[in-house]
Design an enzyme around this catalytic site. Sequence first.
Site, mmCIF file in Angstrom:
data_model
loop_
_atom_site.group_PDB
_atom_site.id
_atom_site.type_symbol
_atom_site.label_atom_id
_atom_site.label_comp_id
_atom_site.label_asym_id
_atom_site.label_seq_id
_atom_site.Cartn_x
_atom_site.Cartn_y
_atom_site.Cartn_z
ATOM 1 C CE LYS A 112 -4.480 -1.433 1.775
ATOM 2 N NZ LYS A 112 -5.506 -1.278 2.820
ATOM 3 C CE LYS A 195 -8.914 -9.522 -2.932
ATOM 4 N NZ LYS A 195 -8.570 -9.643 -1.504
ATOM 5 C CE LYS A 198 -14.912 -3.186 0.588
ATOM 6 N NZ LYS A 198 -13.768 -2.647 1.333
HETATM 7 P P1 AMP Z 1 -11.712 -5.679 1.369
HETATM 8 O O1 AMP Z 1 -12.691 -5.432 0.265
HETATM 9 O O2 AMP Z 1 -10.307 -5.798 0.851
HETATM 10 O O3 AMP Z 1 -11.879 -4.725 2.534
HETATM 11 O O4 AMP Z 1 -12.012 -7.128 1.950
HETATM 12 C C1 AMP Z 1 -13.082 -7.445 2.818
HETATM 13 C C2 AMP Z 1 -13.268 -8.950 2.853
HETATM 14 O O5 AMP Z 1 -13.712 -9.447 1.575
HETATM 15 C C3 AMP Z 1 -11.980 -9.742 3.159
HETATM 16 O O6 AMP Z 1 -12.304 -10.863 3.963
HETATM 17 C C4 AMP Z 1 -11.498 -10.180 1.809
HETATM 18 O O7 AMP Z 1 -10.717 -11.354 1.862
HETATM 19 C C5 AMP Z 1 -12.803 -10.416 1.042
HETATM 20 N N1 AMP Z 1 -12.621 -10.152 -0.404
HETATM 21 C C6 AMP Z 1 -12.349 -8.946 -0.968
HETATM 22 N N2 AMP Z 1 -12.275 -9.050 -2.310
HETATM 23 C C7 AMP Z 1 -12.469 -10.360 -2.625
HETATM 24 C C8 AMP Z 1 -12.493 -11.116 -3.854
HETATM 25 N N3 AMP Z 1 -12.317 -10.525 -5.039
HETATM 26 N N4 AMP Z 1 -12.738 -12.434 -3.792
HETATM 27 C C9 AMP Z 1 -12.931 -13.031 -2.596
HETATM 28 N N5 AMP Z 1 -12.919 -12.400 -1.413
HETATM 29 C C10 AMP Z 1 -12.690 -11.070 -1.399
#
Ligand code: AMP
Length: 334
Positions: A112, A195, A198
């Site tokens: 990051k 991946k 968001k």
């Molecule tokens: P974040 O969006 O990075 O804050 O992630 C929040 C939760 O969603 C975490 O447990 C991540 O591992 C899961 N997560 C985020 N993006 C993905 C994705 N593309 N596929 C599967 N799990 C995800």
Amino acid sequence: MARIFSGIQPTGIATLGNYLGAIRNWVALQQGEDECIFCLVDLHALTVWQEPAALREQTRQMAALLLACGIAPERSILFHQSAVSAHARLAWIFNCVARMGWLKRMTQFKDKAGKNQEEVSTGLFVYPNLMAADIHAYHATRVPVGDDQLQHLELANDIAEKFNHDFGVAFFPRIEPLVLKESARVMSLRDGTKKMSKSDPSDQSRINLTDTADVIAQKIRKAKTDPAPLPEHVHDLEGRPEARNLVGIYAAITGKTPHEVLRHFAGSGFGPFKAQLAEALIAHIEPIGQRAREYLADPTGLDHILRDGARRAEAIASPIVAEAERLVGLLPGV
Ligand code: AMP
Ligand code: TRP
């Protein structure tokens, strides 16, 4: 009975990746024996710049989406992190337990911060200490996360161990990560090697849980693919990341295995497959967006749910953190 804790940053709108990779598992976990605590980690969000009005709105929106996905306030505790001061209090103690060298090894910080290490906030550097505090403030032992968070959980265990050792106690228990299966990893619709996120600048790269039927259909129609038809065997998806991703999404959303999906679609082009995929996604995702909009239409009700969650969270965390404060030699508060 064990206690489960997990968190999600209320930045951006939750995606299909968040749903299949995390939120859906949370909903399943709350059917089990363990007590579940789910936290909108707004203090973590502050580690990078947030427009204040947007942060407020996105925190409510994420709460609405979690409820719409099936997080049930009568079964689980749902609240925003900043509402329970125990998190920040314990995080400060952990700032004084964790070592610089431990944090410098965190790959997420290195990713990051990149070349910008002198310019990022100090909060971003100590982010994992706050995450450790989130969990240990509840003596939670089971933590569902994606594999990208494993290093942070190891750090949380190292912090607990050093705290216990330094103060001669067995106060903080070990955490057991519940790592979500590889199959649940959803990739970008524009690039099957990245991946779905968001925070991706391209909205076309993801399905937001608030997307309407038309938008979902359009995004799937435009999703990147390759010219070959769908193969017969899962191993033939090797080297075809976009095809693999779409088959994986279809499988996850319909509860089938990728093998079963291919048995049905082998030899077909992407046109008919995408039409069915869009239909399945719309059937699943559109009602979530709909329910979320209903929750958002009643901000008082939503805030009531979060405040009630915060009260229940506070009742667990406050005595634990007060004891940690006593152990390190702080006088009791008022
Ligand atoms: P974040 O969006 O990075 O804050 O992630 C929040 C939760 O969603 C975490 O447990 C991540 O591992 C899961 N997560 C985020 N993006 C993905 C994705 N593309 N596929 C599967 N799990 C995800
Ligand atoms: N860092 C986690 C993520 O980015 C979110 C998080 C904060 C978390 N505190 C937590 C997850 C405690 C599990 C437990 O996904």
